[in-house]
Every structure is written in C-alpha cells, then in structure tokens.
Scaffold this active site. Structure first.
Site, mmCIF file in Angstrom:
data_model
loop_
_atom_site.group_PDB
_atom_site.id
_atom_site.type_symbol
_atom_site.label_atom_id
_atom_site.label_comp_id
_atom_site.label_asym_id
_atom_site.label_seq_id
_atom_site.Cartn_x
_atom_site.Cartn_y
_atom_site.Cartn_z
ATOM 1 N N CYS A 35 0.979 -1.253 0.114
ATOM 2 C CA CYS A 35 -0.184 0.111 -0.192
ATOM 3 C C CYS A 35 0.946 1.237 0.042
ATOM 4 C CB CYS A 35 -0.880 0.041 1.123
ATOM 5 S SG CYS A 35 -2.096 -1.470 1.321
ATOM 6 N N ALA A 36 1.701 1.348 -1.160
ATOM 7 C CA ALA A 36 2.650 2.480 -1.201
ATOM 8 C C ALA A 36 2.381 3.982 -1.313
ATOM 9 C CB ALA A 36 3.476 2.088 -2.434
ATOM 10 N N GLY A 39 4.533 6.849 -1.512
ATOM 11 C CA GLY A 39 6.103 6.602 -1.694
ATOM 12 C C GLY A 39 6.908 6.897 -0.527
ATOM 13 N N GLY A 40 6.551 7.404 0.548
ATOM 14 C CA GLY A 40 7.393 7.822 1.468
ATOM 15 C C GLY A 40 8.180 6.668 2.145
ATOM 16 N N LYS A 41 7.431 5.558 2.372
ATOM 17 C CA LYS A 41 8.054 4.206 2.880
ATOM 18 C C LYS A 41 8.868 3.446 1.995
ATOM 19 C CE LYS A 41 4.375 3.839 5.289
ATOM 20 N NZ LYS A 41 3.759 5.180 5.142
ATOM 21 N N ASP A 59 0.070 0.373 -5.236
ATOM 22 C CA ASP A 59 -0.978 1.116 -4.631
ATOM 23 C C ASP A 59 -2.327 1.206 -5.758
ATOM 24 O OD1 ASP A 59 -1.304 3.153 -1.893
ATOM 25 O OD2 ASP A 59 -2.532 3.594 -3.586
ATOM 26 N N ASP A 102 0.982 -1.055 5.055
ATOM 27 C CA ASP A 102 0.510 0.088 5.785
ATOM 28 C C ASP A 102 -0.966 0.285 5.281
ATOM 29 O OD1 ASP A 102 -0.033 2.383 7.247
ATOM 30 O OD2 ASP A 102 1.435 3.420 6.372
ATOM 31 N N CYS A 158 -2.654 3.724 10.796
ATOM 32 C CA CYS A 158 -2.724 4.798 11.552
ATOM 33 C C CYS A 158 -4.021 5.112 12.291
ATOM 34 C CB CYS A 158 -2.419 6.176 10.582
ATOM 35 S SG CYS A 158 -3.909 6.512 9.499
#
Length: 179
Positions: A35-36, A39-41, A59, A102, A158
């Site tokens: 679940c990109a 793309g931070g992670k 994603d 995520d 989150c």
C-alpha cells in the site's frame, strides 16, 4: 530547499519513519510495499536495501504512484523500485524478504494533526465495517509474497481502533497458514 530538490533528504512524518524502521531492511534485500501511496516508506526501504536490493511498490491510486515515481527519481532510487500493476502481480514477483502493509484505515491516529478528519466523511469510501475485511485481505496477500525462510511481514495502520489492529493480527494468526 536545494538539498531537498537534489534528493538529499525526504520530509516524512515520524510515524512513517518508525514503520520503515520496523521493517529492518538491509542491503541487498527484496521488499514489497503493498500500500505504497505517495511512496515515503517505499523510498526509505529503497535507501535501506541499497543498490543491490529491490523494492516492489503497489497502490490502487494511480496518481499516488505517479507521485512515488517522481519522488524516487528525485531521491535517485528509481532504479531500485518496480511499480506493480493493479491488481498487484505479487505472485509473479520473486519471494520477498520483507512485505509491508500500511493498510487503508479509519485514520483515527492522525486526528490530532488533522482535527477536521472527524467531520470529513467520504460517502464513497469504505465503511468502518468494511475496513477490517480489506485489511485482512491485504495482509494475507502480502504474506503470500514473503519467503518462507526468515522473511518478515510488517502490518501498520494509523488507526487507534482495535478492530483495525489487534483484531486483524489475531485473525491473521488464527488462520491456518496466514494466507
């Protein structure tokens, strides 16, 4: 800032940094970010696996994947990242050392930063009852991609809701083989 434009650093929320760190990616490993999003992670994983590693990113939001590609170019890690099509072809990718989910969630954990989320209701989005079903499905899909001998699966949301966290983990653990 000039350093940001040159790809020297990426601005990222502390929570996202913690998730990327929890993956414990090392040089040469293969990772999947199911679940990109933007793309931070994914970028953090690409930096951790180094030039000898590979990150597969997926994603459902094509616009977010375009953002990921642009960020990867700026960060000089685009050659390490393969964007998977929708539906993700995780079955055709090699077994991964790390799979990160995520998952889409109710976002209750970010209300302190974005109080307006309490009242922002997207009638077309998934309901609170639908989210756990999706989250478990994504977790199982990612688990199927992890190599059997020492691979790692990282699940995050989150959300503060146990139905989206502990209960998903317990349901996953109760399943016969995690798939």
């Amino acid at each position: 800032l000039p350093g940001w434009r040159a790809g020297a650093f990426e601005v990222q929320d502390e929570g996202s940094q913690c998730i990327a760190t929890a993956c414990a990616a090392t040089a040469g490993e293969i990772a999947l970010d199911l679940c990109a999003g933007n793309g931070g992670k994914t970028l953090a994983l690409a930096a951790a696996v180094g030039a000898a590693g590979r990150v597969y990113a997926h994603d459902v939001d094509a616009a977010r994947l375009r953002s990921l590609r642009a960020r990867a170019e700026r960060a000089h890690v685009a050659a390490r990242i393969t964007v998977l099509p929708t539906p993700p072809a995780v079955a055709t990718a090699p077994p991964v050392d790390i799979a990160l989910v995520d998952a889409p969630c109710s976002s209750t954990g970010v209300i302190r930063r974005h109080p307006g989320l309490r009242w922002a209701v997207d009638r077309g989005s998934l309901s609170a009852e639908d989210l756990p079903t999706l989250q478990l499905r994504l977790l199982r899909r990612a688990a199927a991609a992890v190599r059997a001998d020492g691979g790692r699966l990282v699940y995050a949301t989150c959300s503060l809701d146990a139905r989206e966290n502990e209960e998903i983990a317990h349901a996953f653990e109760r399943s016969a083989d995690g798939r």
